[in-house]
Design an enzyme around this catalytic site. Sequence first.
Site, PDB file in Angstrom:
ATOM      1  N   GLY A   9      10.030  28.740  -4.119  1.00 51.88           N
ATOM      2  CA  GLY A   9       8.887  27.843  -3.894  1.00 51.88           C
ATOM      3  C   GLY A   9       8.322  27.394  -5.229  1.00 51.88           C
ATOM      4  O   GLY A   9       7.106  27.256  -5.402  1.00 51.88           O
ATOM      5  N   TYR A 140      -2.002  30.035   8.704  1.00 53.33           N
ATOM      6  CA  TYR A 140      -1.760  30.498   7.339  1.00 53.33           C
ATOM      7  C   TYR A 140      -2.343  31.894   7.121  1.00 53.33           C
ATOM      8  O   TYR A 140      -1.685  32.787   6.587  1.00 53.33           O
ATOM      9  CB  TYR A 140      -2.403  29.478   6.390  1.00 53.33           C
ATOM     10  N   LYS A 144      -0.413  35.403   6.294  1.00 57.12           N
ATOM     11  CA  LYS A 144      -0.665  36.129   5.036  1.00 57.12           C
ATOM     12  C   LYS A 144      -1.113  37.564   5.323  1.00 57.12           C
ATOM     13  O   LYS A 144      -0.692  38.499   4.643  1.00 57.12           O
ATOM     14  CB  LYS A 144      -1.701  35.389   4.183  1.00 57.12           C
TER      15      LYS A 144
HETATM   16  N1  SER Z   1      -5.888  27.099  -1.391  1.00 57.39           N
HETATM   17  C1  SER Z   1      -5.424  27.611  -0.124  1.00 57.39           C
HETATM   18  C2  SER Z   1      -5.657  26.673   0.965  1.00 57.39           C
HETATM   19  O1  SER Z   1      -6.609  25.943   0.873  1.00 57.39           O
HETATM   20  C3  SER Z   1      -6.091  28.915   0.177  1.00 57.39           C
HETATM   21  O2  SER Z   1      -5.292  29.935  -0.260  1.00 57.39           O
HETATM   22  O3  SER Z   1      -4.950  26.668   1.919  1.00 57.39           O
END
Ligand code: SER
Length: 312
Positions: A9, A140, A144
């Site tokens: 990545g 997300y 995580k």
């Molecule tokens: N910067 C990231 C986001 O806004 C947060 O880890 O998804």
Amino acid sequence: MAEKVLIIGSLGQVGQELFETLKNSYGDANVIASDVKDKVELEGRYEKLDVLDKNALFELVKKNGITQVYNLAALLSATAEKHPQFGWDLTIEGQFNVLNLAKEGHIKKIFWPSSIAVFGPTTPKDNTPQQTVIEPNTVYGIGKLAGEMWNKYYFEKYGVDVRGVRYPGLIGWKSLPGGGTTDYAVDIFYSALRGKVFNCFLREDAELPMMHMEDAIRATREIMETDAENVKLRTCYNIAAMNFNPAQLTKAIQEKIPDFTIEYNPDFRQDIASTWPRSINDEPARTDWGWQEKYNLEGLVNNMLDNLKGTV
Ligand code: SER
């Protein structure tokens, strides 16, 4: 034995800067950048790699004698909401592929980035501790958090040396973010320098933890370079530097560019931001491996404007 490093990545916001830094640390020949794009213009070695392709990952690692992997592949918070299944698969299946290589003894050390997105609407919002109520409600964040727990599991059951930090919103001038809830805090500098009104997708009072990219890259190197016994948490460490909302960032930019103006049109990303902490407690990172930020809001604004001036 010399370290041989693979960044997965590497074309993302963190990956681009990390590649430059790690080349300086380990030598150009010892760091490989990889991503899903066919070909890219990079100074250094680039390999096309899909982290979900277990066999291709294994081949690349074996052929090059890779000892360390930085697995940065992910869809950020806003994009992952639009592609839940792929967001989950990329985060979790990808990390399984990397963890299993370490479990089987093919690599020695793994870096895996987590995020303030692991926190959710039921988390205390101010000075959020390392260990607290953690019930994320974004694709997300769920990925995580699950990844953090798998990392800890692989460390405890199989002795895999996996380390990570929970990045706040990251702001740098060398690379652009994409698909995140905190992206506004980078984009705003481009509007300010171009003399444009900035259209902000968060509310003026949406305070979030933020950090200069240089600090984030240093944190990444420091946690990877510290002795294994200092890494007492094998989930991911809270790290903090500053907190601000769009109105405060605007005011700080107006100190340098008085004509700059902003307008607010909050969208679905505001709903994500509303579930995240306003500020983070990072005592464990400071105690265990000496984390210390360099940039505050004023330093960040000066640094961004100085470096982007004349380039945008
Ligand atoms: N910067 C990231 C986001 O806004 C947060 O880890 O998804």
